[in-house]
Scaffold this active site. Structure first.
Site, mmCIF file in Angstrom:
data_model
loop_
_atom_site.group_PDB
_atom_site.id
_atom_site.type_symbol
_atom_site.label_atom_id
_atom_site.label_comp_id
_atom_site.label_asym_id
_atom_site.label_seq_id
_atom_site.Cartn_x
_atom_site.Cartn_y
_atom_site.Cartn_z
ATOM 1 N N TYR A 137 -6.633 1.207 101.866
ATOM 2 C CA TYR A 137 -5.752 0.404 102.364
ATOM 3 C C TYR A 137 -6.105 -0.233 103.765
ATOM 4 O O TYR A 137 -5.099 0.042 104.744
ATOM 5 C CB TYR A 137 -4.511 1.477 102.371
ATOM 6 C CG TYR A 137 -3.835 1.654 101.142
ATOM 7 C CD1 TYR A 137 -4.468 1.666 99.895
ATOM 8 C CD2 TYR A 137 -2.734 2.515 101.002
ATOM 9 C CE1 TYR A 137 -3.981 2.183 98.718
ATOM 10 C CE2 TYR A 137 -2.271 2.839 99.846
ATOM 11 C CZ TYR A 137 -2.869 2.608 98.684
ATOM 12 O OH TYR A 137 -2.406 3.142 97.527
ATOM 13 N N LYS A 187 -15.058 9.478 93.575
ATOM 14 C CA LYS A 187 -15.650 8.528 92.394
ATOM 15 C C LYS A 187 -17.004 8.161 92.767
ATOM 16 O O LYS A 187 -17.137 6.942 92.677
ATOM 17 C CB LYS A 187 -14.535 7.461 92.065
ATOM 18 C CG LYS A 187 -14.719 6.806 90.773
ATOM 19 C CD LYS A 187 -14.702 7.557 89.392
ATOM 20 C CE LYS A 187 -15.238 6.695 88.338
ATOM 21 N NZ LYS A 187 -15.436 7.658 87.158
ATOM 22 N N ASP A 220 -10.753 10.383 87.810
ATOM 23 C CA ASP A 220 -10.382 10.177 86.203
ATOM 24 C C ASP A 220 -10.342 11.441 85.665
ATOM 25 O O ASP A 220 -9.205 11.699 85.034
ATOM 26 C CB ASP A 220 -11.183 9.133 85.579
ATOM 27 C CG ASP A 220 -12.629 9.205 85.781
ATOM 28 O OD1 ASP A 220 -13.124 10.058 86.499
ATOM 29 O OD2 ASP A 220 -13.397 8.580 85.149
ATOM 30 N N ASP A 244 -2.760 8.816 96.914
ATOM 31 C CA ASP A 244 -1.451 8.256 96.581
ATOM 32 C C ASP A 244 -1.189 8.386 95.098
ATOM 33 O O ASP A 244 0.052 8.898 94.876
ATOM 34 C CB ASP A 244 -1.403 6.781 96.947
ATOM 35 C CG ASP A 244 -0.162 5.982 96.942
ATOM 36 O OD1 ASP A 244 1.000 6.672 96.727
ATOM 37 O OD2 ASP A 244 -0.016 4.929 97.192
ATOM 38 N N ASP A 248 1.916 11.264 92.942
ATOM 39 C CA ASP A 248 2.870 10.782 92.085
ATOM 40 C C ASP A 248 2.703 11.503 90.794
ATOM 41 O O ASP A 248 3.783 11.888 90.247
ATOM 42 C CB ASP A 248 3.009 9.287 92.007
ATOM 43 C CG ASP A 248 3.900 8.580 93.251
ATOM 44 O OD1 ASP A 248 3.923 9.320 94.103
ATOM 45 O OD2 ASP A 248 4.109 7.338 93.307
#
Length: 351
Positions: A137, A187, A220, A244, A248
């Site tokens: 971000y 990743k 993943d 983030d 959730d």
């Protein structure tokens, strides 16, 4: 009597409904523990943006810099693009006040059935520690050739040694106080520069925390394992984007994002930290009085803890658990018919 001055930003949508619920709980538990709060309320919101062209005034950060904490309800509204509301309010606060730890606890409560079969009360109790001010971000990038076939957009991810190290150190220290297990989200098999750098720094800091067992998972696979075996995890550290998404996902595993709290922390306390539930402004149910106040109330408990009132914070968390375990009072998102006010009144009885 200990007094704290709080910058209050109810924001948009159901933020206007769950903030009063949280304040009622703070008043009740504060009275018992000799803690009082004074609130300076700010109308910073998408409505303000539509009326005045800005989410907050130009000197907004200076107005709240001296507060003990910031309590935010939610931001976001139809007609205002999400990147406008985010970059006009939340991100400036997080970055200017060095709130580099985004802390999101996840728990499956007794009496609240998870949609995931193996997510069992008493077994799922984890914390996502998200890097909050850099990573994916970033503000670096841009767009060119708008409207032409060769139009392009570039967004740069920024990972710094200082930024990753301080976040990972926080995660290891937290894990040492909990069950002593940390998982790093990565990743690095596909993202060739930033995530191998992340992995190297996690390994460096792990050597300074031998009391904590740790491993790393590609994002993943981690998403799959968080659903298939959520009780395995204790502390998960991740980049801004990964943290983030994971928080959730984990909240949904626990029963819904309406119950999920969050804190944006400046651990050094050079600046005020900001506390906000995860659920967002939920414009589809705003104004109906049915919003789930658990996320905001649990967030208020996190603020109490940060301000040095651990016992009071635990009492609020215990009251949440009591309502869910011992009553059928639920808001509509949890399959019930209780209003925001109904649930809050029941929780106050337990408190």
């Amino acid at each position: 009597m200990t007094s704290h001055r709080i910058a209050l930003i109810p924001g948009d949508g159901i933020g206007q409904e769950v903030v009063p619920a949280a304040l009622t709980v703070l008043e009740a538990v504060g009275n018992r523990h000799g803690v009082s709060f004074t609130y300076d309320e700010f109308d910073w919101s998408c409505r303000r943006y539509l009326d005045e062209g800005a989410m907050m005034p130009a000197d907004g950060l200076d107005q709240i810099r001296g507060h003990d904490a910031i309590f935010l309800g939610a931001v976001g509204a139809p007609g205002v693009p999400d990147h406008v509301s985010l970059w006009g309010l939340l991100i400036p606060i997080r970055r200017q006040f060095r709130q580099y730890v985004n802390l999101r606890p996840i728990r499956v409560f007794d009496g609240l059935e998870s949609p995931v079969r193996r997510a069992v009360a008493g077994e799922v109790d984890l914390v996502v520690v998200r890097e909050n001010v850099e990573g994916e971000y970033s503000e670096i990038g841009g767009r060119m050739n708008r409207g032409f076939p060769e139009e392009l957009a570039v967004q740069e991810a920024v990972f710094t040694r200082a930024g990753v190290t301080r976040l990972v150190d926080y995660g290891f220290s937290l894990a040492a106080r909990r069950r002593g297990y940390l998982t790093s989200a990565t990743k690095s098999n596909g993202i060739v520069h930033t995530l191998p750098f992340w992995d190297e720094l996690v390994a460096e800091r792990a050597a300074e925390h031998p009391e904590v067992r740790w491993d790393q998972e590609h994002i993943d696979a981690l998403c799959a394992k968080l659903v298939l075996d959520p009780g395995r995890f204790d502390v998960i550290v991740g980049s801004n984007l990964f943290g983030d998404i994971l928080s959730d996902l984990a909240a949904a595993v626990a029963g819904g994002i309406g119950i999920a709290p969050a804190a944006n922390l400046n651990p050094e306390r050079d600046f005020p930290s900001m506390f906000e539930p995860v659920h967002g402004s939920a414009p589809d149910i705003a104004g109906r009085g049915i919003a789930n106040p658990i996320g905001a109330i649990w967030t208020a408990a996190m603020m109490l803890d940060h301000l040095g009132h651990r016992e009071a914070a635990l009492e609020v968390e215990s009251a949440i658990a009591g309502v869910l375990a011992r009553t059928s009072v639920r808001t509509s998102d949890l399959g019930g018919t209780a209003s925001t006010t109904d649930f809050t009144k029941t929780l106050l009885e337990f408190l």
